[in-house]
Structures are given as C-alpha cells and as structure tokens.
Write a protein that holds these residues in place. Structure first.
Motif, PDB file in Angstrom:
ATOM      1  N   GLU A 218       0.821  -1.207   0.000  1.00 18.10           N
ATOM      2  CA  GLU A 218       0.000   0.000   0.000  1.00 18.10           C
ATOM      3  C   GLU A 218       0.858   1.262   0.000  1.00 18.10           C
ATOM      4  O   GLU A 218       0.567   2.227  -0.706  1.00 18.10           O
ATOM      5  CB  GLU A 218      -0.936  -0.007   1.208  1.00 18.10           C
ATOM      6  N   ARG A 219       1.921   1.259   0.768  1.00 21.28           N
ATOM      7  CA  ARG A 219       2.755   2.459   0.874  1.00 21.28           C
ATOM      8  C   ARG A 219       3.403   2.794  -0.470  1.00 21.28           C
ATOM      9  O   ARG A 219       3.444   3.962  -0.882  1.00 21.28           O
ATOM     10  CB  ARG A 219       3.848   2.226   1.923  1.00 21.28           C
ATOM     11  N   VAL A 220       3.884   1.794  -1.176  1.00 23.98           N
ATOM     12  CA  VAL A 220       4.535   2.039  -2.465  1.00 23.98           C
ATOM     13  C   VAL A 220       3.510   2.470  -3.509  1.00 23.98           C
ATOM     14  O   VAL A 220       3.705   3.454  -4.236  1.00 23.98           O
ATOM     15  CB  VAL A 220       5.276   0.769  -2.938  1.00 23.98           C
ATOM     16  N   LEU A 221       2.386   1.756  -3.583  1.00 30.98           N
ATOM     17  CA  LEU A 221       1.399   2.041  -4.618  1.00 30.98           C
ATOM     18  C   LEU A 221       0.658   3.352  -4.370  1.00 30.98           C
ATOM     19  O   LEU A 221       0.133   3.952  -5.306  1.00 30.98           O
ATOM     20  CB  LEU A 221       0.404   0.885  -4.718  1.00 30.98           C
ATOM     21  N   ALA A 222       0.585   3.782  -3.105  1.00 37.46           N
ATOM     22  CA  ALA A 222      -0.175   4.990  -2.769  1.00 37.46           C
ATOM     23  C   ALA A 222       0.608   6.276  -3.000  1.00 37.46           C
ATOM     24  O   ALA A 222       0.061   7.364  -2.852  1.00 37.46           O
ATOM     25  CB  ALA A 222      -0.621   4.920  -1.313  1.00 37.46           C
ATOM     26  N   ARG A 223       1.868   6.164  -3.345  1.00 34.64           N
ATOM     27  CA  ARG A 223       2.644   7.381  -3.582  1.00 34.64           C
ATOM     28  C   ARG A 223       2.093   8.160  -4.770  1.00 34.64           C
ATOM     29  O   ARG A 223       1.297   7.642  -5.549  1.00 34.64           O
ATOM     30  CB  ARG A 223       4.111   7.019  -3.827  1.00 34.64           C
ATOM     31  N   ALA A 224       2.515   9.374  -4.929  1.00 35.16           N
ATOM     32  CA  ALA A 224       2.006  10.250  -5.989  1.00 35.16           C
ATOM     33  C   ALA A 224       2.085   9.553  -7.346  1.00 35.16           C
ATOM     34  O   ALA A 224       3.088   8.905  -7.656  1.00 35.16           O
ATOM     35  CB  ALA A 224       2.824  11.537  -6.022  1.00 35.16           C
ATOM     36  N   PRO A 225       1.025   9.635  -8.139  1.00 36.84           N
ATOM     37  CA  PRO A 225       1.013   8.951  -9.436  1.00 36.84           C
ATOM     38  C   PRO A 225       2.202   9.355 -10.304  1.00 36.84           C
ATOM     39  O   PRO A 225       2.612  10.518 -10.320  1.00 36.84           O
ATOM     40  CB  PRO A 225      -0.306   9.406 -10.064  1.00 36.84           C
ATOM     41  N   ALA A 226       2.732   8.381 -11.014  1.00 36.81           N
ATOM     42  CA  ALA A 226       3.864   8.622 -11.904  1.00 36.81           C
ATOM     43  C   ALA A 226       3.405   8.394 -13.338  1.00 36.81           C
ATOM     44  O   ALA A 226       3.056   7.272 -13.717  1.00 36.81           O
ATOM     45  CB  ALA A 226       5.018   7.683 -11.561  1.00 36.81           C
ATOM     46  N   THR A 227       3.356   9.452 -14.118  1.00 36.65           N
ATOM     47  CA  THR A 227       3.000   9.327 -15.525  1.00 36.65           C
ATOM     48  C   THR A 227       4.231   8.890 -16.318  1.00 36.65           C
ATOM     49  O   THR A 227       5.370   9.057 -15.871  1.00 36.65           O
ATOM     50  CB  THR A 227       2.466  10.647 -16.078  1.00 36.65           C
ATOM     51  N   SER A 228       3.985   8.351 -17.505  1.00 40.28           N
ATOM     52  CA  SER A 228       5.075   7.751 -18.275  1.00 40.28           C
ATOM     53  C   SER A 228       5.322   8.508 -19.567  1.00 40.28           C
ATOM     54  O   SER A 228       4.389   9.003 -20.212  1.00 40.28           O
ATOM     55  CB  SER A 228       4.733   6.296 -18.592  1.00 40.28           C
TER      56      SER A 228
END
Length: 514
Positions: A218-228
C-alpha cells in the motif's frame, strides 16, 4: 437479451467480464525480440515501481541482443538490468511474483532461483513465489505494470527459451538460452497505456503478493502517481477506447468466494456468435468444452458457414506435455475435421515450420506456438495467458484482455483484420494474404503439391500412434488436463512429484528417464 450492433450479436456481455477500462493507447507486440526490447525501453522510464508476475522468470535472460546489446549503456540481462535501475533511481521499487512451480518442472527451471533474485539483488528488488492457487494447479497470469500507466500482458514470460523474432530462422545465433540454442518460438503480448487498467492490475498484484506471504504494498502504490513518457516503437496498434478483462480463478479471488470462470464463458460466447471466421493461435487445443462449442456451432443449420483456422504446435515441447495434453488434442482435432466434413464448414488446422536456408536443414519440429489469441469476424479479439485447454478454462489462474468493435468502428475492424493477415504472413514465411479470400484457400495455393512454398503445414495429428493410443486410452480420464477442481488427482500427482524429486536430488537429466 444479447445486445446487437449493426445486425451483429455482441460477443462481450457483462456475465463474462471482470472489469471494463478506458485506454489511451493499445496494441499487440509480436514475438519476444520486440517485447523484450519494449519492456527494456519502458523500464528505463520507470520512476516509482515495476511489478512483474508470471509463470516463470530467469535471472539471466537478455532483454536486448546483438548490436543493440553491444551499444547499450546499461546491463541487458534481467536481474543485472533491474539492479542497475534500483541503483540509479533511489525511489524505484521492483517486485517479482513467480508461480511456485510443481517439482515436476524443476529440471526446466533456473537453479537457486529465489537466492539469485532475492539475495544477490538490490534491497529494493523483491522476489516471491506465489502458491495461492488450487493444489496442483498453476498461477499462469502474466503481466507487467510500470508506474501507473504502462501495462504488458499476454502469453510471454520473461525467461529463457522464449526469445525469437518473426523470421523464426532454424539457425539463429541470437536465439540462445544458457549457452545453448533453443527451438524457434512464437508468442504475442499486449501493450496498453491506461491508468485504470494499471490500477486494477496493481491491486490484483498487491493482493496476490500479500497472500503469498509478502508485505503490504500500500505504501509504495499509494505514492504520488507517476506518468510515463514511454511509447512503443514497434507494435500493431489497436484503435480501441475500451478493453475488457476476464479471469479464470477456481480458488476464488479475495473479493469473490466462488470460482471465477469468465474466460471460459467468453470463449463460448465468441464461438457461438461467430458469423464468418474464427482465427486461433494456441499452445494447445485440448479443451473438450471448446471443441464441443465449435462442433455445436458448425451443426447449427440456420447459421452461416464458418471458416476456422487454428495454428498450434506440431507436438508438445516435452514428453510430459505430450502425455498430459497430446491425446486430448489429437482427439479434438479428429472430431473437428469430422464435423467439418459432415457440415460443410471449412476447418484448417496447422503448424508452422521455421525458416531454413536449405532443405538439408529442414527440422523435424515446427516453430513452437505459445500464443493465446482468438479473432472472430475481424471485430473481436482476445489475448492473454489462457490456452484452449481444460486447465485454462477451469483450474489454472488466468488473465485475458478483449476488444470488440461496434458496427461503425471501421478503424478497429481494419486493425484487427491487419493483425490477422500479418500473423498469417509471418507463419507462411512472408506471403501476402487478402481479407476477401478464404484463408484456407490461400494457404492451399501456397502449399502446392509439395508444400515447399509455404511454412504453414497441415497438422498431422492424430497420427497413427495417437490413433492406436486413443483406441486404448480415454484421454478424458487422464488426470493431467482437468476442467474441474474435483478432477485433480492429488495422489497421482504427488507420486509423480516424489519420482521427480528423487531424480532432481540425484542430479539426473530428465532426458535419461526411460
């Protein structure tokens, strides 16, 4: 009541769809040379996390090869490359979840794999085995999620014995695994750019990771969205705005306490509603349910005549494949041919040979078909991890993605048609195909009296040996390819496992088994 568009009955229905998601970009990547290269390129853009799940991984598989590898500024083998990413990006986390394979597969797997992936890699590269599935089944879903938008899924694992390019040369210096050449190999992967799809697969991965004993993500996935910034260089675009997801999960995923059989229901719907043609690539065609659905469709007198073209393997890759699935498949191919002769439908069952410079090189075995693809009427396409086997329809854990064109969606229809014709061209050795003419007639004209002009050949099964075996053995009673959990023969599999453990402990080569 089934929904219609422009006179056609719609294949995709709510009862066999897990989720629908909007996509920004979608397409197919054919064969592992291009897929591994695109995976490498996409991973180079990763900022937040990379999630891998699959049936098999190998730490030393090279993602790019030849002159590209020589010019690369990073390591190119999987674990060394992922280590490099972690070392150069302090915020990046990488997770690899591999099927906790049955010991009968041990001779085909990398020795000390968990030690290599987990203990000789970077602290932010984590590896686990996934055994959260029905006993004696497999976790067969294959997907990669990079940051919060990029998804790859389909039939390809990131492992040895998968790399090849569309030429499928019999003698290719780059098609090496652990220092040895391996058989020509064909597969297909789907690429998608979709924040919705990425989030769903992130959640699925996180649940399976925790069920395998891993920590919460949860901690890793909940971080600010990273666009590609990634976009594939080589792929077959599918101009669809929406995709559908489907699963096989007899164990019951955490939010569902009953078996999930969406992929089976999807294929039955596609076959029943086909109007013109069905094009299939599958590693195996051993499913009795799929075969019966095809025969039922052929016997419907009030429906149009169909053309069924199926490209599959000449025979199993290993002896256990031939024993586990070969007789079921032989019986199914025979039944399909008999039904076609009875009803007047066209059925073409083929395998494909690799390219050979001279007749002296002509191999005894064809290019290994590992793809799992169905196209119906050039308006529907499904691709994923599920073969047309009993196991994939009801026992193993699978994931498929589908698109379907509305009646006026000419761009998507044209794109699906172009993919079908391109695949036929690849399998025949570069010959051009047209959409207007019969696939089987075009292949027959290429074959000629000797077949020298076409690498796509009529499948020989059932062979004389298979006919003899079928007279003595009912393949439906064999325990290897069940379509219900209740049919899994735990005692027999445990006995086989014990025998394989003895061989593995003794260090004997599987080929020495009498």
């Amino acid at each position: 009541m089934a929904r219609k568009h422009s006179g056609m009955v719609r294949i995709l229905e709510p009862q066999h769809i897990w989720r629908r998601h909007r996509v920004d970009e979608l397409g197919l990547i054919v064969d592992a040379e291009d897929y591994y290269r695109e995976l490498y390129r996409a991973a180079l853009t990763a900022k937040k996390q990379i999630l891998f799940t699959g049936w098999q991984f190998d730490s030393d598989v090279e993602l790019i090869r030849g002159e590209e590898a020589e010019a690369a500024k990073t390591p190119v083998s999987l674990v060394r490359f992922l280590n490099h990413l972690c070392e150069t990006r302090p915020d990046l986390h990488i997770y690899i979840l591999a099927w906790d394979f049955n010991v009968v597969f041990a001779p085909e797997r990398e020795w000390m794999q968990e030690f290599t992936f987990e203990w000789t890699s970077h602290d932010r590269l984590s590896f686990r085995f996934d055994s959260h599935h029905v006993e004696l089944a497999t976790q067969h879903q294959k997907f990669v999620v990079i940051d919060d938008e990029i998804v790859f899924t389909g039939g390809l694992d990131v492992c040895d014995h998968r790399w090849d390019n569309p030429s499928h040369c019999f003698d290719s210096p780059l098609r090496m695994s652990r220092g040895e050449p391996h058989q020509p190999f064909h597969d297909i992967q789907l690429y998608a750019k979709s924040a919705e799809l990425a989030r769903t697969l992130q959640d699925l991965f996180a649940k399976r990771w925790e069920l395998s004993g891993g920590e919460s993500l949860e901690r890793v996935l909940a971080r600010a969205p990273a666009t590609s910034t990634y976009r594939p260089a080589r792929f077959h675009p599918l101009p669809a705005n929406e995709i559908a997801l489907h699963r096989t999960d007899p164990y019951g995923v955490p939010e569902c306490q009953r078996p999930v059989l969406e992929i089976k229901q999807l294929h039955l719907s596609a076959i029943a509603k086909a109007q013109k043609h069905i094009y299939v690539e599958t590693q195996y065609l051993s499913s009795r349910l799929i075969t019966e659905a095809l025969i039922t469709r052929m016997r419907e007198a009030d429906q149009p005549k169909l053309e069924l073209v199926c490209v599959l393997n000449m025979r199993g890759e290993t002896l256990k494949e031939q024993a586990a699935l070969g007789l079921n498949q032989a019986q199914n191919l025979q039944r399909l041919r008999e039904a076609a002769a009875e009803t007047g439908h066209r059925v073409g069952l083929y395998f494909t040979l690799p390219y050979c410079k001279t007749d002296d090189e002509r191999p005894e075995r064809g290019t290994y078909i590992h793809s799992k693809l169905m196209i119906v009427d050039d308006r529907f396409l499904t691709i994923g991890s599920a073969n047309l086997t009993n196991r994939s329809m009801g026992v193993d854990t699978e994931l498929n993605v589908s698109v379907e064109a509305e009646g006026s969606d000419h761009a998507l229809i044209a794109a699906i048609r172009d993919i079908r014709l391109s695949l036929l061209s690849e399998h025949t050795g570069g010959h051009a195909f047209t959409a207007e003419a019969s696939m089987i007639e075009q292949i027959s004209r290429l074959e000629g009296p000797t077949g020298d002009g076409c690498r796509l050949r009529v499948h020989p099964s059932p062979t004389e040996g298979e006919r003899t075996a079928l007279a003595l053995i009912d393949p439906d009673k064999l325990p290897f390819d069940p379509d219900h959990v209740e049919e899994l023969d735990t005692g027999l599999f445990n006995a086989l496992s014990r025998d394989w453990k003895k061989l593995w402990s003794a260090g004997r080569d599987v080929t020495s088994i009498p």
